[in-house]
Scaffold this active site. Structure first.
Site, PDB file in Angstrom:
ATOM      1  N   LYS A 267      54.446 -12.531  -5.407  1.00 35.71           N
ATOM      2  CA  LYS A 267      52.395 -12.844  -4.947  1.00 35.71           C
ATOM      3  C   LYS A 267      52.167 -11.406  -5.085  1.00 35.71           C
ATOM      4  CE  LYS A 267      50.571 -12.439  -0.514  1.00 35.71           C
ATOM      5  NZ  LYS A 267      50.958 -12.042   1.354  1.00 35.71           N
ATOM      6  N   ASP A 272      43.347  -8.569  -0.167  1.00 35.43           N
ATOM      7  CA  ASP A 272      43.044  -9.548   1.482  1.00 35.43           C
ATOM      8  C   ASP A 272      42.929  -9.267   2.696  1.00 35.43           C
ATOM      9  OD1 ASP A 272      43.688 -11.574   3.011  1.00 35.43           O
ATOM     10  OD2 ASP A 272      46.276 -10.895   3.461  1.00 35.43           O
ATOM     11  N   LYS A 279      40.695 -10.222   8.523  1.00 35.44           N
ATOM     12  CA  LYS A 279      41.700  -9.487   9.782  1.00 35.44           C
ATOM     13  C   LYS A 279      40.995  -8.492  10.153  1.00 35.44           C
ATOM     14  CE  LYS A 279      44.780  -9.628   6.086  1.00 35.44           C
ATOM     15  NZ  LYS A 279      46.480  -9.459   6.720  1.00 35.44           N
ATOM     16  N   ASP A 290      49.565  -5.859  -0.787  1.00 32.81           N
ATOM     17  CA  ASP A 290      49.249  -7.017  -0.618  1.00 32.81           C
ATOM     18  C   ASP A 290      49.792  -8.087  -1.858  1.00 32.81           C
ATOM     19  OD1 ASP A 290      50.173  -9.385   1.562  1.00 32.81           O
ATOM     20  OD2 ASP A 290      48.296 -10.442   0.946  1.00 32.81           O
ATOM     21  N   ASP A 349      43.381 -16.728   5.606  1.00 33.01           N
ATOM     22  CA  ASP A 349      44.684 -15.628   6.286  1.00 33.01           C
ATOM     23  C   ASP A 349      46.024 -16.135   5.624  1.00 33.01           C
ATOM     24  OD1 ASP A 349      44.997 -13.150   5.540  1.00 33.01           O
ATOM     25  OD2 ASP A 349      45.447 -12.216   8.204  1.00 33.01           O
ATOM     26  N   GLU A 351      47.503 -17.112   3.360  1.00 29.42           N
ATOM     27  CA  GLU A 351      46.662 -17.761   1.995  1.00 29.42           C
ATOM     28  C   GLU A 351      47.994 -17.135   0.262  1.00 29.42           C
ATOM     29  OE1 GLU A 351      47.945 -13.279   1.350  1.00 29.42           O
ATOM     30  OE2 GLU A 351      46.538 -14.371   3.379  1.00 29.42           O
ATOM     31  N   ARG A 353      50.698 -17.630   0.829  1.00 28.16           N
ATOM     32  CA  ARG A 353      51.878 -18.897   0.643  1.00 28.16           C
ATOM     33  C   ARG A 353      51.185 -20.142   0.033  1.00 28.16           C
ATOM     34  NH1 ARG A 353      52.022 -20.073   7.094  1.00 28.16           N
ATOM     35  NH2 ARG A 353      51.795 -17.828   6.949  1.00 28.16           N
TER      36      ARG A 353
END
EC number: 3.4.11.1
Length: 497
Positions: A267, A272, A279, A290, A349, A351, A353
């Site tokens: 990933k 993010d 967030k 991230d 959020d 995201e 996946r």
């Protein structure tokens, strides 16, 4: 850093400093006893004067010890002998190198032969010590206008082993350790970079440099390519950002023939914000980490290439930012993934996946032996497991067990969480094939359940490294994990085949 092995008489080491252990109650290890005999009880005399009692992580530096070839002797406390376990060993080595960096020593003789923990061997001790010394000299100061004036002086570690028979294993161990440390440093550097520098384009450029260095095959999909293929999930995350998304593929061919590759999917969300599901501001700067999964794949491939492992490995890195904006994906949007399955995005959020599911489907075209994805995926995993172990789930139990065993060997552990069909129910959507979140409970598991729906054509495992990829607070920075686990897994596989 240079490494070497020296077997036999400790008196033949003539370097800057020799390191030996002392248990509580001033009990000398075998190496320390040998040194004490050489200097006719000088070490015992100093200890009896109360300078050190052997408590864990304490150190005592002695200069000009009589009849010792080394200029210095560093004694390291190991705590109670009956409580001497792996954690104590690792902390003792850290304490030793911390003390050594306060001196001007350039080479060190480390008595590893009698520091061996129950259930481990000399090779393990050498490998772990190699990683720890490299960790101790790691600095990330490239973004500072003035770098630290005092840089570590240490240049060479000589592992002092008692038995010549252990030499071959020890030499292989420090070579592996040096390669793994190199990979961990790559992972740390990428993670620690500022997010305005480490963008998806920057990662693609770094992949290009890596391909040149190690003779890897590189391909990069641009957004127009993803759109043509139908990667609606990955592109949905990228919509809010001015930075173009990339899908990076690096192929390492270490074995001739048609052996199926191990595919690592990392990933790569380079920052993010959460998107429209924004967030909180607290610690938001840490969301540059991230892309820890992508960074660890870069690092693992570096370690594999440094060792020239006889195995085929393919790295797939979907990378984008997750930003709010007028064109950003909204909660309630429905997108079609590369697999053809539709997804209702209830939370922007969640995201990671979304970019992973298209990458996992894309992995099918490489005819993989196994696929492992690595992602800083869920805060729920941190709640469940803290910052000690990574979360591990998968649809193939033998593969999961291989990874667990590799983590044990490497002291970079994972912990298996369940992946039962009962959890799949939580992903139901009234408007699409599935939702991208499963509610409040079991978040790490439902995230993995979501990913599993895109892995039905191969054996698959998932590492959630949200709790282990970086540290917060005073020691804020990327850890380099799970490069040791993944590299050990690949070493084991290369040896099996």
């Amino acid at each position: 850093m240079d490494f070497a092995i020296q077997a036999g008489d400790l008196g033949k080491y003539y370097g800057d400093c020799i390191v030996a252990g002392v248990f509580e109650s001033r009990k000398l290890t075998e190496a320390a006893k040998a040194l004490d005999e050489m200097c006719r009880g000088y070490l015992t005399k100093v200890l009896d004067q109360g300078d050190m009692d052997g408590r864990a992580n304490t150190t005592l530096l002695l200069h000009n010890v009589p009849a010792i070839g080394s200029k210095r002797v560093l004694l390291v406390g190991l705590g109670k002998e009956e409580e001497y376990v792996e954690k104590v060993f690792l902390e003792a080595i850290r304490a030793a190198f911390k003390a050594l960096h306060q001196t001007g020593v350039k080479d060190v003789g480390l008595c590893v032969a009698d520091l061996i923990v129950k259930g481990r061997d000399t090779a393990w001790s050498v490998l772990q010590s190699t990683l720890l010394v490299e960790e101790s000299v790691y600095r990330f100061d490239r973004l500072k206008s003035k770098r630290e004036e005092r840089q570590p002086s240490l240049q060479k570690i000589i592992f002092l082993i008692g038995d010549e028979a252990a030499r071959a294993g020890a030499e292989q161990a420090f070579k592996q350790g040096a390669a793994i440390a190199c990979g961990m440093n790559v992972t740390k550097d990428l993670g620690n970079l500022a997010p305005n520098i480490c963008t998806p384009t920057y990662l693609a450029e770094q992949a290009g440099e890596m391909a040149k260095t190690y003779n890897l095959k590189l391909s990069v999909l641009e957004e127009k390519d993803m759109e043509a293929l139908g990667m609606g999930a990955l592109l949905a995350v990228a919509r809010g950002s001015h930075q173009p998304a990339k899908l990076i593929v690096l192929e390492y061919h270490g074995r001739e023939g048609i052996e199926k590759p191990v595919v690592l999917v990392g990933k790569g969300v380079t920052f993010d914000t959460g998107g429209i599901s924004l967030k909180p501001a607290v610690d938001l700067d840490e969301m540059k980490y991230d892309m820890g999964g992508a960074a660890s794949v870069f690092g693992t491939l570096t370690a594999v290439a440094e060792m020239k492992l006889p195995i085929n490995v393919t790295a797939i890195i979907p990378t984008t930012e997750n930003m709010p904006g007028g064109n950003a994906t909204k909660p309630g949007d429905v997108v079609t993934s590369l697999s053809g399955q539709t997804i209702e995005i209830l939370n922007t959020d969640a995201e990671g996946r979304l970019i992973l599911c298209d990458a996992l489907t894309y992995a099918e075209r490489y005819n993989p032996d196994v696929v492992i994805d690595i992602a800083t995926l869920t805060g729920a995993c941190v709640v469940a497991l803290g910052h000690v172990v990574s979360g591990l789930m998968g649809t193939d139990e033998p593969l999961v067990q291989e990874l667990l065993q590799a983590g044990e060997k490497a002291s970079d552990r994972a912990w298996q969480l369940p992946l039962g069909e009962e959890y799949q129910e939580l992903l139901k959507s009234n408007f699409a094939d599935m939702a991208n979140i499963g509610g409040r409970w079991g978040g790490a598991i439902t995230a993995a359940c979501f990913l599993s729906r895109f892995t039905r054509k191969y054996r698959w495992a998932h590492l959630d490294i949200a709790g282990t990829a970086w540290k917060s607070g005073k020691e804020k920075g990327a850890t380099g994990r799970p490069v040791p686990l993944l590299t050990q897994f690949l070493i084991d596989r290369a040896q099996q085949h």
